[in-house]
Design an enzyme around this catalytic site. Structure first.
Site: not given
Length: 256
Positions: A147, A160
Site C-alpha cells: 500500500s 493497516y
C-alpha cells in the site's frame, strides 16, 4: 474477455499470455483482488479466487461473466485450512496475496490490531509457505499487495500501516529465500483507488478532490489500474525483477 476487462491494462499484453498457467488470488471477491483475478483470466489463466464471505462467493459463482474463474471459500487466518486447500491444487504458477482489511480507529484495540496484522501480513506468509513447493516446481511468481501506507502514515489505521509496511520486508525476505529455486517475489503498492474500503472518501467531493489534487495524475485510481502492474510482475517480462515493491498510486506518495 472474462470480467469485462477491455482496456489497455489487458490489451497491452499478448492474448493467451497465461494460457496453461494456474493463478491463485486471495481476497478476490471484490475490489483489487477481483480485478486482478479478472485480468489473469482474460489472459488465459486458470484462476482460483478465494474469499471468506459465503454470500459474496455465491453471487460471483452465479455471474456468467465470471464463469472462467473458480471461486472458493478460504479463511486466510486458518493455517491448516490454507495448507489443505493448496494441497488440492495439482500445479500453481502464480500466487497473488490480495487479502486485506482495515478497521479505522478500532485498530488501537489490541484484538483488532492483531486481527488486521493476521489478515494483511501473516496470511501472506502462510500462503507463500504453503504454496512454496508448487511455485518452485513451476519456477513461478508471487505478487503481494502492499500500500502507499507502506510509506506514509494514516493515524486512523496503525495496524493497516504496520501490516502493509511489513509486506515490504516480507517481499524482500521471501525473494531471497525463494529465489534460488527460480521463484520471484514482488509487490505492488496501491494508492487511493475507488473501492468499498475507500468509499467514505471518494463519495465526499471535498475529500475526493483533495486526494486527486495531490496525485501527479490529478485523479483517483481505479482497480483496473492495478491489473497491468500485477500481470507484469508475474510475467516473463519481469524475469530478472524480484524483491521490489512497485508503487501504483498515480504519484500520490511522492506528492505534497
Amino acid at each position: 474477455m472474462t470480467g469485462e476487462l477491455k482496456g489497455a491494462e489487458i490489451t497491452a499484453f499478448r492474448p493467451g499470455l497465461f494460457d496453461g498457467k494456474t493463478v491463485l488470488v486471495s481476497g478476490a471477491t471484490s475490489g483489487i483482488g477481483l480485478a486482478i483475478a479478472k485480468g489473469f483470466a482474460a489472459l488465459g489463466a486458470q484462476v482460483i479466487a478465494t474469499g471468506s464471505s459465503a454470500s459474496k462467493l455465491e453471487g460471483l459463482r452465479a455471474d456468467a461473466e465470471l464463469e472462467n474463474i473458480r471461486f472458493e471459500q478460504l479463511d486466510v487466518r486458518d493455517n491448516d485450512a490454507i495448507k489443505s486447500f493448496v494441497a488440492t491444487l495439482s500445479v500453481l504458477d502464480v500466487l497473488v496475496n490480495a487479502a486485506g482489511v482495515a478497521r479505522p480507529v478500532d485498530e488501537y484495540s489490541d484484538d483488532v490490531f492483531r486481527e488486521v496484522i493476521d489478515v494483511n501480513l501473516t496470511a501472506a506468509m502462510r500462503l507463500a509457505m504453503a504454496a512454496r513447493s508448487k511455485l518452485e516446481h513451476a519456477r513461478g511468481a508471487i505478487v503481494n499487495v502492499a500500500s502507499m501506507l507502506s510509506y506514509i502514515a494514516d493515524v486512523d489505521v496503525p495496524a493497516y500501516c504496520a501490516s502493509k509496511t511489513g509486506i515490504l520486508g516480507l517481499t524482500r525476505s521471501l525473494a531471497h529465500s525463494f529465489g534460488p529455486a527460480g521463484v520471484r517475489v514482488n509487490a505492488i503498492a496501491p494508492g487511493y483507488h475507488r473501492t468499498d474500503m475507500t468509499r467514505a472518501l471518494w463519495e465526499v467531493p471535498a475529500s475526493a478532490e483533495k486526494i486527486a489534487a495531490r496525485s501527479a495524475l490529478k485523479r483517483w485510481g481505479e482497480v483496473d489500474d492495478l491489473v497491468g502492474a500485477t500481470v507484469f510482475l508475474a510475467s516473463p517480462a519481469s524475469a530478472f525483477i524480484t524483491g521490489v515493491t512497485l508503487p501504483v498510486d498515480g504519484g500520490y506518495a511522492s506528492g505534497v
